[in-house]
Write a protein that holds these residues in place. Structure first.
Motif, PDB file in Angstrom:
ATOM      1  N   PHE A 190      37.787 -18.954  -9.831  1.00 51.36           N
ATOM      2  CA  PHE A 190      36.343 -18.677  -9.870  1.00 51.36           C
ATOM      3  C   PHE A 190      36.073 -17.379  -9.117  1.00 51.36           C
ATOM      4  CE2 PHE A 190      31.896 -20.415  -8.500  1.00 51.36           C
ATOM      5  CZ  PHE A 190      31.312 -19.842  -9.595  1.00 51.36           C
ATOM      6  N   ARG A 239      21.137 -10.128 -11.275  1.00 49.65           N
ATOM      7  CA  ARG A 239      21.461  -9.509 -12.574  1.00 49.65           C
ATOM      8  C   ARG A 239      21.961  -8.079 -12.423  1.00 49.65           C
ATOM      9  NH1 ARG A 239      23.055 -12.789 -15.698  1.00 49.65           N
ATOM     10  NH2 ARG A 239      23.767 -13.405 -13.651  1.00 49.65           N
ATOM     11  N   THR A 280      32.731 -14.734 -14.638  1.00 47.75           N
ATOM     12  CA  THR A 280      34.027 -15.058 -15.237  1.00 47.75           C
ATOM     13  C   THR A 280      34.943 -13.841 -15.114  1.00 47.75           C
ATOM     14  OG1 THR A 280      32.514 -15.360 -17.062  1.00 47.75           O
ATOM     15  CG2 THR A 280      34.242 -16.928 -16.883  1.00 47.75           C
ATOM     16  N   ARG A 338      16.675 -18.871  -4.859  1.00 51.37           N
ATOM     17  CA  ARG A 338      17.978 -18.558  -5.457  1.00 51.37           C
ATOM     18  C   ARG A 338      17.872 -18.275  -6.954  1.00 51.37           C
ATOM     19  NH1 ARG A 338      21.452 -19.583  -8.714  1.00 51.37           N
ATOM     20  NH2 ARG A 338      20.106 -21.196  -9.613  1.00 51.37           N
ATOM     21  N   GLY A 339      18.633 -17.330  -7.400  1.00 50.87           N
ATOM     22  CA  GLY A 339      18.778 -17.060  -8.824  1.00 50.87           C
ATOM     23  C   GLY A 339      20.049 -16.260  -8.914  1.00 50.87           C
ATOM     24  N   SER A 340      20.554 -16.017 -10.093  1.00 49.35           N
ATOM     25  CA  SER A 340      21.764 -15.192 -10.160  1.00 49.35           C
ATOM     26  C   SER A 340      21.347 -13.732 -10.235  1.00 49.35           C
ATOM     27  CB  SER A 340      22.589 -15.570 -11.386  1.00 49.35           C
ATOM     28  OG  SER A 340      23.109 -16.861 -11.213  1.00 49.35           O
ATOM     29  N   PHE A 366      14.869 -22.859 -15.630  1.00 52.74           N
ATOM     30  CA  PHE A 366      16.029 -22.670 -14.751  1.00 52.74           C
ATOM     31  C   PHE A 366      16.039 -23.762 -13.687  1.00 52.74           C
ATOM     32  CE2 PHE A 366      15.404 -18.625 -16.728  1.00 52.74           C
ATOM     33  CZ  PHE A 366      16.687 -18.130 -16.913  1.00 52.74           C
ATOM     34  N   GLN A 368      32.156  -6.474 -16.675  1.00 55.06           N
ATOM     35  CA  GLN A 368      30.711  -6.475 -16.423  1.00 55.06           C
ATOM     36  C   GLN A 368      30.444  -5.571 -15.215  1.00 55.06           C
ATOM     37  OE1 GLN A 368      28.928 -10.687 -17.058  1.00 55.06           O
ATOM     38  NE2 GLN A 368      31.016 -11.100 -16.445  1.00 55.06           N
ATOM     39  N   SER A 418      22.953 -22.870  -9.970  1.00 54.35           N
ATOM     40  CA  SER A 418      23.354 -21.996 -11.073  1.00 54.35           C
ATOM     41  C   SER A 418      24.246 -22.767 -12.049  1.00 54.35           C
ATOM     42  CB  SER A 418      24.113 -20.792 -10.530  1.00 54.35           C
ATOM     43  OG  SER A 418      25.315 -21.221  -9.938  1.00 54.35           O
ATOM     44  N   CYS A 419      24.283 -22.292 -13.272  1.00 52.21           N
ATOM     45  CA  CYS A 419      25.061 -22.995 -14.300  1.00 52.21           C
ATOM     46  C   CYS A 419      25.474 -21.998 -15.369  1.00 52.21           C
ATOM     47  CB  CYS A 419      24.207 -24.091 -14.927  1.00 52.21           C
ATOM     48  SG  CYS A 419      25.053 -24.958 -16.240  1.00 52.21           S
ATOM     49  N   THR A 420      26.712 -22.055 -15.794  1.00 59.58           N
ATOM     50  CA  THR A 420      27.185 -21.112 -16.803  1.00 59.58           C
ATOM     51  C   THR A 420      26.269 -21.134 -18.030  1.00 59.58           C
ATOM     52  OG1 THR A 420      28.728 -22.821 -17.558  1.00 59.58           O
ATOM     53  CG2 THR A 420      29.607 -21.124 -16.116  1.00 59.58           C
ATOM     54  N   GLY A 437      27.720 -15.997  -9.876  1.00 56.17           N
ATOM     55  CA  GLY A 437      29.016 -16.463 -10.357  1.00 56.17           C
ATOM     56  C   GLY A 437      29.416 -15.575 -11.517  1.00 56.17           C
ATOM     57  N   TRP A 470      32.892 -26.086 -12.255  1.00 57.55           N
ATOM     58  CA  TRP A 470      32.019 -25.091 -11.606  1.00 57.55           C
ATOM     59  C   TRP A 470      30.567 -25.565 -11.593  1.00 57.55           C
ATOM     60  CZ3 TRP A 470      33.663 -20.481 -15.226  1.00 57.55           C
ATOM     61  CH2 TRP A 470      35.029 -20.229 -15.082  1.00 57.55           C
TER      62      TRP A 470
HETATM   63  C1  LIG Z   1      30.490 -20.457 -12.823  1.00 60.05           C
HETATM   64  C2  LIG Z   1      29.467 -19.443 -13.220  1.00 60.05           C
HETATM   65  C3  LIG Z   1      29.867 -18.343 -13.969  1.00 60.05           C
HETATM   66  C4  LIG Z   1      28.937 -17.392 -14.345  1.00 60.05           C
HETATM   67  N1  LIG Z   1      29.367 -16.306 -15.048  1.00 60.05           N
HETATM   68  C5  LIG Z   1      28.483 -15.306 -15.335  1.00 60.05           C
HETATM   69  C6  LIG Z   1      28.925 -14.114 -15.968  1.00 60.05           C
HETATM   70  O1  LIG Z   1      30.118 -13.947 -16.286  1.00 60.05           O
HETATM   71  N2  LIG Z   1      28.008 -13.147 -16.213  1.00 60.05           N
HETATM   72  C7  LIG Z   1      26.694 -13.296 -15.863  1.00 60.05           C
HETATM   73  O2  LIG Z   1      25.911 -12.373 -16.098  1.00 60.05           O
HETATM   74  N3  LIG Z   1      26.240 -14.426 -15.256  1.00 60.05           N
HETATM   75  C8  LIG Z   1      27.111 -15.431 -14.975  1.00 60.05           C
HETATM   76  N4  LIG Z   1      26.669 -16.576 -14.328  1.00 60.05           N
HETATM   77  C9  LIG Z   1      25.249 -16.741 -13.986  1.00 60.05           C
HETATM   78  C10 LIG Z   1      24.558 -17.717 -14.949  1.00 60.05           C
HETATM   79  O3  LIG Z   1      24.322 -17.072 -16.172  1.00 60.05           O
HETATM   80  C11 LIG Z   1      23.275 -18.235 -14.307  1.00 60.05           C
HETATM   81  O4  LIG Z   1      23.621 -19.100 -13.266  1.00 60.05           O
HETATM   82  C12 LIG Z   1      22.390 -19.001 -15.267  1.00 60.05           C
HETATM   83  O5  LIG Z   1      21.861 -18.146 -16.230  1.00 60.05           O
HETATM   84  C13 LIG Z   1      21.259 -19.703 -14.542  1.00 60.05           C
HETATM   85  O6  LIG Z   1      20.444 -18.776 -13.890  1.00 60.05           O
HETATM   86  P1  LIG Z   1      20.180 -18.776 -12.318  1.00 60.05           P
HETATM   87  O7  LIG Z   1      21.518 -18.840 -11.622  1.00 60.05           O
HETATM   88  O8  LIG Z   1      19.469 -17.484 -12.049  1.00 60.05           O
HETATM   89  O9  LIG Z   1      19.359 -19.968 -11.983  1.00 60.05           O
HETATM   90  C14 LIG Z   1      27.584 -17.545 -13.973  1.00 60.05           C
HETATM   91  C15 LIG Z   1      27.189 -18.664 -13.237  1.00 60.05           C
HETATM   92  C16 LIG Z   1      28.112 -19.607 -12.853  1.00 60.05           C
HETATM   93  C17 LIG Z   1      27.677 -20.819 -12.074  1.00 60.05           C
END
Ligand SMILES: Cc1cc2nc3c(=O)[nH]c(=O)nc-3n(C[C@H](O)[C@H](O)[C@H](O)COP(=O)(O)O)c2cc1C
Length: 507
Positions: free
Chosen positions: A493, A339, A472, A335-337, A110, A415, A114-116, A470, A200
């Motif tokens: 976004f 869950r 969608t 930072r992380g996304s 990672f 979601q 963050s990245c889609t 992030g 994005w």
């Molecule tokens: C523009 C954008 C859209 C995203 N859309 C989703 C989503 O619809 N559902 C989800 O579970 N995670 C979503 N994410 C999170 C990404 O899956 C996550 O950033 C990626 O797996 C990298 O992990 P990290 O952010 O924890 O480093 C999105 C992230 C970004 C930047």
């Protein structure tokens, strides 16, 4: 004046945007499946160029994340020349590998931003003059082994200065970082929507980079107006597959880039194939070509058309140090996304701090293209409901009150995350006047700006010890939800915010 007439045919951006909207129907009727055996690698790997290792022990700035992300603009009348340690810090905390996770199928890496889909389709290249500890050249940044690779030796900054029609920050930058997107690396999963993702995913990297530059007291400016073909040629990109999307000038030197034009021979350095085969999505190349600029004159004209704001007095915002003094480096590593969200509340001050800090210092002097709309579920002292963020007053204005958790869940592609969050921030843009003014290039700007705003929101949330992700969304349903206020605006976004909930040890 040589120009790209397609840039002003704004039906092209509209066609792309409309054709890549998500709706409940489009998502549920899609037969696309992920071919894991043909998944592209998330790195560009040059096989014949020796690495120049970057220092892994560069000093950290220790500057607070909230102040780094909200710095309006770093200016310098004197020279501000980055060292290799400064560049290493900037690159690592923007696009470096910050985490590894093991799972049954192997290891996942990672990155800082963050990245889609964690597909990491963006590459960074440095174009620099002679620095105290690095010779002038064009370098590729490789996050895999944290190294630079020299593609061309010599000072090519004049080529970038010309490609940006003499953009002063680029002419006077010791280093400019060019960000490129590789279609297949993201289109493997997201197909034609990848061009939106370019904005994005590049934007989240830039959010980190701007914050790191501010923390390092280096001027930095995002530049979107450039002659595409010249920049692609300079980096020797196979522009059918990989294209320059944005650049950031870093630092300042009183000595302008040299005017003489060096030869730019083709290089064709071999790289590791991304996957066994690649699927083409012509729509991506079409929207890219339709938003390209063809000459320095066209760049000048485009830049003059970008939306200047009359000088408004800066809004007072008191950032209480008690809120967070965590350094930008700590926050990026944390930072992380998120869950899963807890359905716990955040405070009004935390939300306003996030909205204030994340809307500073993106394009100084230029009006934002995106508007912020919120669905608030659990913010202390604020009635749940739908809100508009008025960037002039810095306040949120209620559009309708109510518990909209199930609506938010639906809007965020069904979601749970946006339904369980404390608040969801939607970015919407009134595309028609933007495109009329800026042509299709304006479409790139809208998506990139949303990514930068979203990236800053991630950092502002993690600085304050809550989470963000992030997301969608179903495009037209978002517009309808916020209408009549958002009538005619397009959903760009979405970021969900709140306290994260750990569900099991591997999440
Ligand atoms: C523009 C954008 C859209 C995203 N859309 C989703 C989503 O619809 N559902 C989800 O579970 N995670 C979503 N994410 C999170 C990404 O899956 C996550 O950033 C990626 O797996 C990298 O992990 P990290 O952010 O924890 O480093 C999105 C992230 C970004 C930047």
């Amino acid at each position: 004046m040589k120009s790209n007439p397609a840039n002003n045919e704004i039906s092209r951006a509209w066609n792309y945007h409309n054709a890549t909207k998500h709706s409940q129907w489009s998502v549920h009727s899609s037969r696309h499946y992920l071919d894991f055996a043909n998944q592209p690698i998330p790195l560009k790997i040059y096989t014949t160029i020796d690495p120049i290792p970057l220092p892994r022990n560069a000093d950290q700035t220790g500057i607070s994340a909230l102040s780094a992300i909200s710095t309006p603009e770093v200016t310098s009348e004197t020279d501000a020349i980055p060292s290799v340690a400064d560049l290493a810090r900037l690159l690592f905390f923007s696009a470096g590998i910050t985490k590894k996770r093991s799972y049954s199928g192997g290891e996942m890496y990672f990155r800082a931003a963050s990245c889609t889909g964690a597909l990491y389709e963006f590459e960074l290249y440095l174009v620099c003059g002679n620095l105290p500890d690095l010779q002038a050249g064009i370098y590729h940044f490789s996050p895999g082994d944290f190294a630079l690779r020299l593609l061309r030796a010599g000072d090519y900054r004049g080529v970038l200065a010309e490609a940006t029609a003499g953009e002063p920050s680029v002419r006077h930058a010791p280093v400019t970082i060019v960000c490129t997107g590789t279609y297949w690396r993201n289109a493997w999963k997201y197909r034609t929507r990848t061009y939106r993702h370019f904005g994005w995913d590049n934007g989240t990297i830039l959010a980190n980079m701007l914050a790191m530059a501010a923390a390092s007291r280096l001027p930095a400016k995002v530049v979107l107006g450039f002659v595409d073909s010249e920049v692609n040629r300079l980096l020797d990109l196979d522009s059918e597959r990989e294209v320059a999307f944005s650049m950031v000038s870093i630092g300042r030197t009183t000595e302008a880039a040299p005017d003489e034009k060096p030869d730019i021979p083709g290089l064709s350095f071999p790289t590791v194939p991304l996957s066994q085969s690649e699927v083409e999505y012509p729509e991506l190349r079409e929207i890219h070509a339709a938003s390209s600029l063809a000459s320095a004159d066209e760049v000048t004209d485009w830049r003059n058309r970008s939306l200047r704001t009359e000088e408004k007095p800066r809004r007072e915002f008191f950032l209480r140090p008690e809120i967070s003094t965590d350094s930008i480096e700590r926050v990026i590593l944390r930072r992380g996304s998120t869950r899963y969200f807890q359905r716990a509340s955040i405070t009004h001050e935390q939300l306003m701090t996030l909205l204030h800090t994340s809307t500073q210092g993106i394009w100084p002097g230029v009006q934002f293209l995106n508007d912020l709309y919120l669905i608030i579920h659990a913010v202390d002292g604020v009635d749940p409901g739908a809100y508009f963020y008025n960037s002039d007053t810095g306040d949120i204005e209620c559009l309708k009150k109510g518990d909209f958790r199930s609506e938010a869940r639906f809007l965020g592609l069904q979601q749970d995350l946006p339904g369980d969050a404390a608040a969801d921030v939607f970015m919407l843009a009134d595309l028609q006047p933007i495109l009329e003014r800026l042509g299709n290039r304006g479409y790139r700007a809208v998506q990139l700006e949303a990514g930068i705003l979203g990236g800053k929101m991630y950092l502002a949330a993690y600085a304050q010890h809550f989470g963000a992700t992030g997301l969608t969304f179903f495009d037209d349903d978002v517009t309808n939800f916020f209408s009549p206020h958002a009538k005619n605006k397009s959903a760009i976004f979405l970021v969900a915010l709140g306290k994260s909930r750990r569900v099991s040890s591997n999440i």
